[in-house]
Design an enzyme around this catalytic site. Sequence first.
Site, PDB file in Angstrom:
ATOM      1  N   VAL A   1     -46.582  -0.661  14.048  1.00  0.00           N
ATOM      2  CA  VAL A   1     -47.474  -1.713  14.561  1.00  0.00           C
ATOM      3  C   VAL A   1     -46.765  -3.070  14.562  1.00  0.00           C
ATOM      4  CG1 VAL A   1     -49.680  -2.872  14.270  1.00  0.00           C
ATOM      5  CG2 VAL A   1     -49.512  -0.432  13.805  1.00  0.00           C
TER       6      VAL A   1
ATOM      7  N   ALA B   1     -40.865  -9.616   6.543  1.00  0.00           N
ATOM      8  CA  ALA B   1     -40.505  -8.811   5.362  1.00  0.00           C
ATOM      9  C   ALA B   1     -40.426  -7.348   5.784  1.00  0.00           C
ATOM     10  CB  ALA B   1     -41.551  -8.990   4.268  1.00  0.00           C
TER      11      ALA B   1
ATOM     12  N   ARG C   1     -38.679  -3.205   4.741  1.00  0.00           N
ATOM     13  CA  ARG C   1     -38.238  -2.383   3.612  1.00  0.00           C
ATOM     14  C   ARG C   1     -36.711  -2.314   3.563  1.00  0.00           C
ATOM     15  NH1 ARG C   1     -41.283   2.992   3.633  1.00  0.00           N
ATOM     16  NH2 ARG C   1     -43.067   1.656   3.883  1.00  0.00           N
TER      17      ARG C   1
ATOM     18  N   GLU D   1     -59.476  -7.165  12.852  1.00  0.00           N
ATOM     19  CA  GLU D   1     -59.844  -6.427  14.071  1.00  0.00           C
ATOM     20  C   GLU D   1     -59.088  -5.106  14.196  1.00  0.00           C
ATOM     21  OE1 GLU D   1     -62.196  -7.530  16.797  1.00  0.00           O
ATOM     22  OE2 GLU D   1     -61.952  -5.369  16.655  1.00  0.00           O
TER      23      GLU D   1
ATOM     24  N   VAL E   1     -60.087  -1.288  12.591  1.00  0.00           N
ATOM     25  CA  VAL E   1     -61.056  -0.309  13.102  1.00  0.00           C
ATOM     26  C   VAL E   1     -60.885  -0.133  14.608  1.00  0.00           C
ATOM     27  CG1 VAL E   1     -63.512   0.254  13.347  1.00  0.00           C
ATOM     28  CG2 VAL E   1     -62.740  -1.003  11.335  1.00  0.00           C
TER      29      VAL E   1
ATOM     30  N   GLY F   1     -58.456   0.750  16.675  1.00  0.00           N
ATOM     31  CA  GLY F   1     -57.244   0.358  17.411  1.00  0.00           C
ATOM     32  C   GLY F   1     -57.490  -0.811  18.336  1.00  0.00           C
TER      33      GLY F   1
ATOM     34  N   GLU G   1     -51.851   9.089  10.270  1.00  0.00           N
ATOM     35  CA  GLU G   1     -51.435   8.351   9.070  1.00  0.00           C
ATOM     36  C   GLU G   1     -50.216   9.041   8.468  1.00  0.00           C
ATOM     37  OE1 GLU G   1     -53.087   5.460   8.046  1.00  0.00           O
ATOM     38  OE2 GLU G   1     -53.932   5.847  10.010  1.00  0.00           O
TER      39      GLU G   1
ATOM     40  N   LYS H   1     -63.239   3.244   8.061  1.00  0.00           N
ATOM     41  CA  LYS H   1     -63.588   2.406   9.220  1.00  0.00           C
ATOM     42  C   LYS H   1     -65.104   2.272   9.371  1.00  0.00           C
ATOM     43  CE  LYS H   1     -59.377   3.794  11.652  1.00  0.00           C
ATOM     44  NZ  LYS H   1     -58.825   4.814  12.557  1.00  0.00           N
TER      45      LYS H   1
ATOM     46  N   GLY I   1     -52.222   4.023  17.824  1.00  0.00           N
ATOM     47  CA  GLY I   1     -50.994   3.869  18.607  1.00  0.00           C
ATOM     48  C   GLY I   1     -50.521   2.432  18.556  1.00  0.00           C
TER      49      GLY I   1
END
Length: 433
Positions: A15, A44, A46, A130, A133, A135, A190, A205, A303
């Site tokens: 995302v 930030a 990983r 927003e 829930v 997408g 997920e 959600k 997505g």
Amino acid sequence: MTRTVNIGLIGAGTVGGGVVQALKRNGALMASRLGVRLRVTRVAVRSLRKKRDFKVPQSALTTDWREVVNDPKVDLVVELIGGTTTAKDVVLAALRAGKPVVTANKALLAFHGEKLFAAAEKSGANLYYEASVAGGVPIIKVIREALVGNRVTHLYGILNGTCNFILTKMNEGMEFDAAVKLAQQQGYAEADPTLDVGGYDAAHKVGILASLAHGFWVKPKQVYTEGIEQVAPLDLEFADSLGYAIKLLGIVKTSKPGPVQVSMYPALIPDDHVLANVSDVYNGILVRGDVVGDTLHYGQGAGRDATASAVLSDIGDAVLDLKHGSTDRLKAFIPHESNGAVRPIEETTSCYYLRLSVLDRPGVLAKVSAVLAKNKIGISSVIQPEGHEGSSVPLILMLHYAKNAAMQKALKEIRKLSAVKAKPVMIRVENFA
Ligand code: HSE
């Protein structure tokens, strides 16, 4: 001179990358609409070495989220790492620093929403969600803003793109496992897909939507949750022949002032209902307001780009707060119902689809009917495909409205009948009354 708002991004995965790319594509358009320039100043991540399909200057990257949140140049923090531990620290630290926060993190809100919104209220900065829930479907904004003049009496939502995708593919003949794999490959699922198929992601959600609509925070343990694991291809076939589709359906409903049903379970829905035609990764939400009547909201529920679009919507709101120096325009969530309560599932009422595996011999249907009658549950139709005397066959019963408590009791008694050979499959039927 046009002001610039500096964005600190925490997490640049699926995302986060989508947000950076979308800002590159439409940043100038947003700037002209909002009257504020947007710049991703710090990110930030990983790993500093990971290959990414979007460009951010190496100097903007850090592996320490605190550097981003505490950077005096960062005006607005966007949390996209998921999970409920570090993400919670990030959101609280940013809010305590008086910075508005945008998050896509439904689990974080579901478990800690009350605390996070209290922190936002205290700090005077808003927390926007927003993207948590449905997408790309702007359902939070709809309930929060567009329907501000309505009491939401009913809300029905297909809220998990992965489950909807899996059920759609199973309907087309694909095996469950293959459909899960495909959903993972396409970036819908997920990290732990049991969060999807177990109904938990969707339950988070629906809890968020119920909280927003009813003004008190609904905790995950208060949301009665079933996943789609028990739905077999056979059920999809029988449902189809009876004129129904099966969807993982979130329900928030109240017929009169009093406790609100907040649940997430697979349900048979009439196949001519508009939600029955919400397929693949799409989400659909029907919101019934006491003034407006029924409204329908539809779009891609998971997505990269769909979720990025929702994040941009929140960035727009947060930027306007900063531009106008006020967070009071219309708060992201305000508790306003001190007597709010969730109706226990046992006290809710529905119709039912029941699939039994029974011995094909005379008198079995009479025994099952007797148990149902004893529990005051009426039968509206029966399908029993023919088998061989003594073999196990499916017996499908469509049952009239009954309390869930009565149905659970009947199920236990039916399971004990000697002719019943496997755990009964019960799926509720929703008629949207
Ligand atoms: N796994 C989620 C879904 C992603 O499939 O809907 C969007 O929240």
